[in-house]
Design a protein around this motif. Structure first.
Motif, PDB file in Angstrom:
ATOM      1  N   PHE A  90       0.840  -1.087  -0.115  1.00  0.00           N
ATOM      2  CA  PHE A  90      -0.114   0.145  -0.176  1.00  0.00           C
ATOM      3  C   PHE A  90       0.881   1.234  -0.119  1.00  0.00           C
ATOM      4  CE2 PHE A  90      -1.627   3.604   2.486  1.00  0.00           C
ATOM      5  CZ  PHE A  90      -2.792   3.898   1.759  1.00  0.00           C
ATOM      6  N   LEU A  91       2.035   1.262   0.809  1.00  0.00           N
ATOM      7  CA  LEU A  91       2.702   2.294   1.278  1.00  0.00           C
ATOM      8  C   LEU A  91       3.625   2.404   0.077  1.00  0.00           C
ATOM      9  CD1 LEU A  91       2.966   2.061   4.946  1.00  0.00           C
ATOM     10  CD2 LEU A  91       1.463   3.617   3.734  1.00  0.00           C
ATOM     11  N   LEU A  92       3.950   1.418  -0.719  1.00  0.00           N
ATOM     12  CA  LEU A  92       4.788   1.759  -1.716  1.00  0.00           C
ATOM     13  C   LEU A  92       4.254   2.411  -2.880  1.00  0.00           C
ATOM     14  CD1 LEU A  92       7.089  -1.914  -1.855  1.00  0.00           C
ATOM     15  CD2 LEU A  92       7.827   0.560  -1.553  1.00  0.00           C
ATOM     16  N   SER A  93       2.916   1.987  -3.116  1.00  0.00           N
ATOM     17  CA  SER A  93       2.318   2.570  -4.211  1.00  0.00           C
ATOM     18  C   SER A  93       2.005   3.838  -3.831  1.00  0.00           C
ATOM     19  CB  SER A  93       1.184   1.718  -4.535  1.00  0.00           C
ATOM     20  OG  SER A  93       0.455   1.546  -3.530  1.00  0.00           O
ATOM     21  N   ALA A  94       1.914   4.207  -2.527  1.00  0.00           N
ATOM     22  CA  ALA A  94       1.242   5.752  -2.275  1.00  0.00           C
ATOM     23  C   ALA A  94       2.626   6.567  -2.494  1.00  0.00           C
ATOM     24  CB  ALA A  94       1.028   5.690  -0.826  1.00  0.00           C
ATOM     25  N   ASN A  95       3.784   5.884  -1.896  1.00  0.00           N
ATOM     26  CA  ASN A  95       4.965   6.800  -2.141  1.00  0.00           C
ATOM     27  C   ASN A  95       5.236   7.335  -3.818  1.00  0.00           C
ATOM     28  OD1 ASN A  95       5.580   6.692   0.448  1.00  0.00           O
ATOM     29  ND2 ASN A  95       7.102   4.934   0.383  1.00  0.00           N
ATOM     30  N   PHE A  96       5.119   6.186  -4.363  1.00  0.00           N
ATOM     31  CA  PHE A  96       5.361   6.356  -5.977  1.00  0.00           C
ATOM     32  C   PHE A  96       4.217   7.425  -6.494  1.00  0.00           C
ATOM     33  CE2 PHE A  96       3.935   5.143 -10.117  1.00  0.00           C
ATOM     34  CZ  PHE A  96       5.073   4.787 -10.899  1.00  0.00           C
ATOM     35  N   LEU A 115       4.537  16.331  -5.841  1.00  0.00           N
ATOM     36  CA  LEU A 115       5.449  16.761  -4.939  1.00  0.00           C
ATOM     37  C   LEU A 115       6.447  17.498  -5.714  1.00  0.00           C
ATOM     38  CD1 LEU A 115       5.904  14.724  -1.693  1.00  0.00           C
ATOM     39  CD2 LEU A 115       5.019  17.068  -1.981  1.00  0.00           C
ATOM     40  N   THR A 116       6.990  16.449  -6.743  1.00  0.00           N
ATOM     41  CA  THR A 116       8.288  16.990  -7.304  1.00  0.00           C
ATOM     42  C   THR A 116       7.722  17.865  -8.640  1.00  0.00           C
ATOM     43  OG1 THR A 116       8.287  15.189  -8.760  1.00  0.00           O
ATOM     44  CG2 THR A 116       9.291  15.027  -6.779  1.00  0.00           C
ATOM     45  N   ARG A 117       6.719  17.591  -8.965  1.00  0.00           N
ATOM     46  CA  ARG A 117       6.248  18.537 -10.286  1.00  0.00           C
ATOM     47  C   ARG A 117       5.466  19.703  -9.948  1.00  0.00           C
ATOM     48  NH1 ARG A 117      10.229  16.056 -12.214  1.00  0.00           N
ATOM     49  NH2 ARG A 117       9.853  13.979 -12.137  1.00  0.00           N
ATOM     50  N   LYS A 118       5.263  19.841  -8.536  1.00  0.00           N
ATOM     51  CA  LYS A 118       4.374  21.099  -8.104  1.00  0.00           C
ATOM     52  C   LYS A 118       3.072  21.155  -8.980  1.00  0.00           C
ATOM     53  CE  LYS A 118       8.272  24.095  -7.069  1.00  0.00           C
ATOM     54  NZ  LYS A 118       9.444  22.960  -7.433  1.00  0.00           N
ATOM     55  N   MET A 119       2.351  19.956  -9.046  1.00  0.00           N
ATOM     56  CA  MET A 119       1.062  19.903  -9.527  1.00  0.00           C
ATOM     57  C   MET A 119       0.149  20.528  -8.499  1.00  0.00           C
ATOM     58  SD  MET A 119       0.893  16.375 -11.679  1.00  0.00           S
ATOM     59  CE  MET A 119      -0.568  16.656 -12.490  1.00  0.00           C
ATOM     60  N   SER A 120      -0.864  20.955  -9.062  1.00  0.00           N
ATOM     61  CA  SER A 120      -1.954  21.446  -8.086  1.00  0.00           C
ATOM     62  C   SER A 120      -2.714  20.573  -7.569  1.00  0.00           C
ATOM     63  CB  SER A 120      -2.762  22.524  -9.006  1.00  0.00           C
ATOM     64  OG  SER A 120      -3.496  21.797  -9.865  1.00  0.00           O
ATOM     65  N   THR A 121      -2.598  19.274  -8.047  1.00  0.00           N
ATOM     66  CA  THR A 121      -3.647  18.542  -7.526  1.00  0.00           C
ATOM     67  C   THR A 121      -3.066  17.924  -6.231  1.00  0.00           C
ATOM     68  OG1 THR A 121      -2.892  17.488  -9.882  1.00  0.00           O
ATOM     69  CG2 THR A 121      -4.820  16.090  -8.565  1.00  0.00           C
ATOM     70  N   ASP A 122      -4.221  17.554  -5.433  1.00  0.00           N
ATOM     71  CA  ASP A 122      -3.817  17.118  -4.150  1.00  0.00           C
ATOM     72  C   ASP A 122      -3.297  15.794  -4.049  1.00  0.00           C
ATOM     73  OD1 ASP A 122      -6.062  16.593  -1.254  1.00  0.00           O
ATOM     74  OD2 ASP A 122      -3.991  16.435  -1.501  1.00  0.00           O
ATOM     75  N   ALA A 123      -1.989  15.742  -3.260  1.00  0.00           N
ATOM     76  CA  ALA A 123      -1.232  14.551  -3.280  1.00  0.00           C
ATOM     77  C   ALA A 123      -1.858  13.399  -2.705  1.00  0.00           C
ATOM     78  CB  ALA A 123       0.125  14.881  -2.616  1.00  0.00           C
ATOM     79  N   HIS A 124      -2.616  13.845  -1.420  1.00  0.00           N
ATOM     80  CA  HIS A 124      -3.240  12.552  -0.801  1.00  0.00           C
ATOM     81  C   HIS A 124      -4.410  11.977  -1.581  1.00  0.00           C
ATOM     82  CE1 HIS A 124      -1.041  13.204   2.862  1.00  0.00           C
ATOM     83  NE2 HIS A 124      -1.182  14.403   2.811  1.00  0.00           N
ATOM     84  N   ASN A 125      -5.081  12.814  -2.345  1.00  0.00           N
ATOM     85  CA  ASN A 125      -6.074  12.186  -3.252  1.00  0.00           C
ATOM     86  C   ASN A 125      -5.548  11.316  -4.020  1.00  0.00           C
ATOM     87  OD1 ASN A 125      -8.044  13.780  -1.690  1.00  0.00           O
ATOM     88  ND2 ASN A 125      -8.373  15.272  -3.450  1.00  0.00           N
ATOM     89  N   ILE A 126      -4.514  11.640  -4.823  1.00  0.00           N
ATOM     90  CA  ILE A 126      -4.210  10.878  -5.865  1.00  0.00           C
ATOM     91  C   ILE A 126      -3.432   9.589  -5.174  1.00  0.00           C
ATOM     92  CG2 ILE A 126      -2.091  10.867  -7.686  1.00  0.00           C
ATOM     93  CD1 ILE A 126      -2.146  13.710  -8.016  1.00  0.00           C
ATOM     94  N   ALA A 127      -2.762   9.655  -4.325  1.00  0.00           N
ATOM     95  CA  ALA A 127      -2.185   8.402  -3.578  1.00  0.00           C
ATOM     96  C   ALA A 127      -2.962   7.503  -3.451  1.00  0.00           C
ATOM     97  CB  ALA A 127      -1.315   8.893  -2.364  1.00  0.00           C
ATOM     98  N   SER A 128      -4.277   7.930  -2.810  1.00  0.00           N
ATOM     99  CA  SER A 128      -5.384   6.914  -2.022  1.00  0.00           C
ATOM    100  C   SER A 128      -6.213   6.638  -3.064  1.00  0.00           C
ATOM    101  CB  SER A 128      -6.359   7.661  -1.084  1.00  0.00           C
ATOM    102  OG  SER A 128      -6.785   8.849  -1.656  1.00  0.00           O
ATOM    103  N   GLN A 129      -6.275   7.484  -4.339  1.00  0.00           N
ATOM    104  CA  GLN A 129      -6.991   6.896  -5.467  1.00  0.00           C
ATOM    105  C   GLN A 129      -6.151   5.742  -6.119  1.00  0.00           C
ATOM    106  OE1 GLN A 129      -7.753  10.627  -7.730  1.00  0.00           O
ATOM    107  NE2 GLN A 129      -8.693   9.320  -9.294  1.00  0.00           N
ATOM    108  N   LEU A 130      -4.987   5.835  -6.370  1.00  0.00           N
ATOM    109  CA  LEU A 130      -3.970   4.867  -6.983  1.00  0.00           C
ATOM    110  C   LEU A 130      -4.245   3.645  -6.255  1.00  0.00           C
ATOM    111  CD1 LEU A 130      -2.259   7.411  -9.291  1.00  0.00           C
ATOM    112  CD2 LEU A 130      -2.362   4.971 -10.005  1.00  0.00           C
ATOM    113  N   ASN A 131      -3.734   3.983  -4.888  1.00  0.00           N
ATOM    114  CA  ASN A 131      -3.635   2.823  -3.993  1.00  0.00           C
ATOM    115  C   ASN A 131      -5.122   2.020  -4.058  1.00  0.00           C
ATOM    116  OD1 ASN A 131      -2.737   1.133  -1.874  1.00  0.00           O
ATOM    117  ND2 ASN A 131      -4.327   2.192  -0.729  1.00  0.00           N
ATOM    118  N   SER A 132      -6.180   2.618  -3.949  1.00  0.00           N
ATOM    119  CA  SER A 132      -7.402   1.741  -3.995  1.00  0.00           C
ATOM    120  C   SER A 132      -7.708   1.328  -5.376  1.00  0.00           C
ATOM    121  CB  SER A 132      -8.528   2.596  -3.384  1.00  0.00           C
ATOM    122  OG  SER A 132      -8.851   4.068  -4.271  1.00  0.00           O
ATOM    123  N   SER A 133      -7.378   2.010  -6.495  1.00  0.00           N
ATOM    124  CA  SER A 133      -7.586   1.452  -7.779  1.00  0.00           C
ATOM    125  C   SER A 133      -6.468   0.430  -8.030  1.00  0.00           C
ATOM    126  CB  SER A 133      -7.694   2.610  -8.794  1.00  0.00           C
ATOM    127  OG  SER A 133      -6.295   3.312  -8.651  1.00  0.00           O
ATOM    128  N   GLY A 134      -5.360   0.074  -7.329  1.00  0.00           N
ATOM    129  CA  GLY A 134      -4.541  -1.045  -7.470  1.00  0.00           C
ATOM    130  C   GLY A 134      -3.627  -0.849  -8.786  1.00  0.00           C
TER     131      GLY A 134
END
Ligand code: ADP
Length: 540
Positions: A30-36, A42-61
């Motif tokens: 879970f956390l590996l994918s979240a980190n990824f 974070l590195t690209r200064k995108m406006s999208t909320d980092a947590h949302n993207i992480a949890s979205q990708l994690n739950s979608s596997g």
């Protein structure tokens, strides 16, 4: 288990994540994918909320680093892995399974078993599953686009465009599945009835390149599945993550185990296993002409059906009577899309002498205004090339041309952003004997050739072994028709620089390939035609 292989980050990345409390210590999947995923905003200064993207990708596997064999995610049998790099930064972003012949043979067996039941499903069943897959691809469009930009480098906007385009092939296939009709042929004898049945060709080996990590897969796999075939996909080792994410979504869509298999790693070993297997009845390949020829020759041994989409050498012909604005915009799109890394990118820009100087200046201005940078940065129109070798090739072609009299009017050198970046380039006074006109540059360089008459333009355009994409800019309907007919190419864009769509046939003539992808013609590539004769029909 979701992944057995750790995703890698450069030191810079880990520091950034730690300082923002986003680098979790646990090594759970879970956390590996979240980190990824968190690294993207974070590195690209995108406006999208980092947590949302992480949890979205994690739950979608969606983050997968293993191959998919018979519905199971698998490591390479010897545990080997291969690194995937971000071409923009050079950082390694993941270690994925590095598979070879043994895994490929198992994937073929799984696909062969699955074929027995999948080929017997109704068209309506296959259509529904493909539609579900399309819906999931669209629902995860943002995440998939981020994966493409991360592993391939193209600007995020182009990656989003690729998702729409790619998903379109699955949607089209889901609709077309229900229209695979046969024929009844009027019989020459009164006591006979003749039928034509269309049946799936069997297990398909699909080998795809890195320049469109998703689209090159969906336009093969969509029609294959719609026709009742099962597939073993071998994505490029440079961009496997998008392919694996798409395969994960095929499972989530309910496509049965073994229908879609993915192996990646040692390309020649995997290719050899696919070619050697009598269970593989069809090879579909997009990539270099050299590898395509090898696969075609190898397929002769077991007489497989073959579709090849190989290199191009697209001419873009601008006539004196063209609308300058349309011609410049069209050429810009045809040339610089994906940093010039598509097989239909304009490779030679043939400009008639009356408009040559005006066109060269207008193109220069347009190219000059293109922002070069990391694909995640706002407003970027050109990202990195796939690797340094690609940069070297572009550079050496430009040097060869200038040594023979061509003039650089813009760019012509590596970009200060890094070793994979090249300045968008325009060169004039190019002729058709220079290497830049003979080979596919696959980079951001627009070589301008001068011509006098329509006949000259056609002769120069056809003076190549390739025959994939071509473009014509003219305001004369008669000329556009005449030239389109005369061009020895599989695709002709008239007053348009980007013409590919799932509803139209894509493919080349001469050494650019065999067969077509997309449209109703793309379905035929995965079907066998069977003739059935019912005899003695007058006897009771
Ligand atoms: P490109 O120059 O676009 O990378 P390639 O033809 O080298 O073109 O690669 C296209 C695809 O073909 C990739 O998936 C690559 O791994 C695969 N490939 C390369 N060599 C072989 C081979 N000998 N047999 C089978 N596939 C191969």
């Amino acid at each position: 288990m979701m992944t057995t292989v750790a995703l890698k980050f450069g030191r810079r990345m880990n520091t950034a994540l730690r300082s923002s409390n986003l680098l979790y210590r646990s090594s759970s999947s879970f956390l590996l994918s979240a980190n990824f995923l968190i690294q993207i905003p974070l590195t690209r200064k995108m406006s999208t909320d980092a947590h949302n993207i992480a949890s979205q990708l994690n739950s979608s596997g969606l983050l997968r680093t293993q191959g998919l064999i018979g519905g199971k995610w698998q490591d390479a049998y010897d545990g080997k892995t291969i690194k995937v790099y971000n071409p923009s930064t050079g950082e390694s972003i993941a270690d994925v399974a590095c598979m070879g012949g043994r895994e490929t043979n198992d994937a073929i067996s799984s696909a062969f078993d699955a074929f027995k039941s999948w080929s017997k499903t109704t068209a309506a069943e296959r259509s529904k599953l493909l539609r579900k897959w399309y819906d999931l691809l669209m629902a995860h469009k943002e995440e998939l686009a981020q994966l493409i930009t991360l592993e391939q480098g193209k600007p995020l906007k182009e990656s989003l465009g690729e998702i729409n385009y790619s998903a379109g092939f699955i949607e089209f296939a889901s609709e077309e599945a229900k229209r695979i009709y046969g024929d009844i042929i009027p019989a020459p004898q009164s006591d006979r009835r003749l039928f034509v049945l269309k049946q799936p060709v069997g297990v398909v080996g699909a080998i795809t390149p890195w320049n469109f990590p998703l689209a090159m897969i969906t336009r093969k796999v969509g029609p294959a599945l719609a026709c009742g075939c099962t597939v073993v996909i071998k994505p490029s080792e440079l961009t496997p993550l998008t392919a694996l994410a798409a395969a994960e979504l095929s499972i989530q869509a309910g496509i049965p185990a073994g229908v879609v298999n993915v192996v990646m790693g040692n390309a020649p070993d995997i290719g050899d296993a696919l070619i050697a297997s009598p269970q593989i009845r069809k090879i579909t390949f997009t990539g270099s002409t050299a590898v395509g020829k090898k696969l075609m020759a190898g397929s002769a041994e077991t007489v497989k059906k073959v579709s090849l989409e190989l290199g191009g050498n697209a001419p873009c012909i601008v006539f004196d009577d063209a609308d300058l604005d349309v011609a410049v915009k069209g050429t810009l799109a045809a040339k610089f899309r994906n940093s010039g890394q598509t097989c239909v990118c304009a490779n030679r820009i043939l400009v008639q002498e009356g408009i040559y100087d005006k066109f060269a200046n207008a193109l220069l201005e347009a190219v000059q205004s293109m922002k070069v940078g990391d694909g995640f940065s706002e407003g970027v129109a050109q990202g990195p090339l796939i690797n340094e070798a690609a940069v070297k090739k572009v550079d050496s072609l430009i040097h060869e041309a200038t040594s023979k009299g061509a003039k650089v009017i813009l760019g012509g050198k590596r970009h200060s952003l890094g070793s994979t970046f090249y300045e968008p380039t325009v060169i004039t006074d190019v002729d058709n004997d220079m290497l830049i006109s003979r080979q596919e540059a696959f980079g951001p360089v627009a070589p301008l050739l001068r011509f006098k008459t329509e006949e000259d333009a056609i002769r120069i355009a056809n003076d190549t072994n390739a025959g994939l994409g071509s473009y014509v800019f003219t305001n004369s309907i008669q000329r556009s028709w005449r030239v389109a007919e005369a061009l020895e190419y599989g695709l002709v864009g008239v007053n348009e620089g980007v013409i590919s769509t799932e509803v139209a046939p894509f493919g080349g003539v001469k050494q650019s390939g065999l067969g077509r992808e997309g449209s109703k013609y793309g379905m035929d590539e995965y079907l066998e035609i069977k003739y059935v004769c019912l005899g003695n029909m007058n006897k009771d």
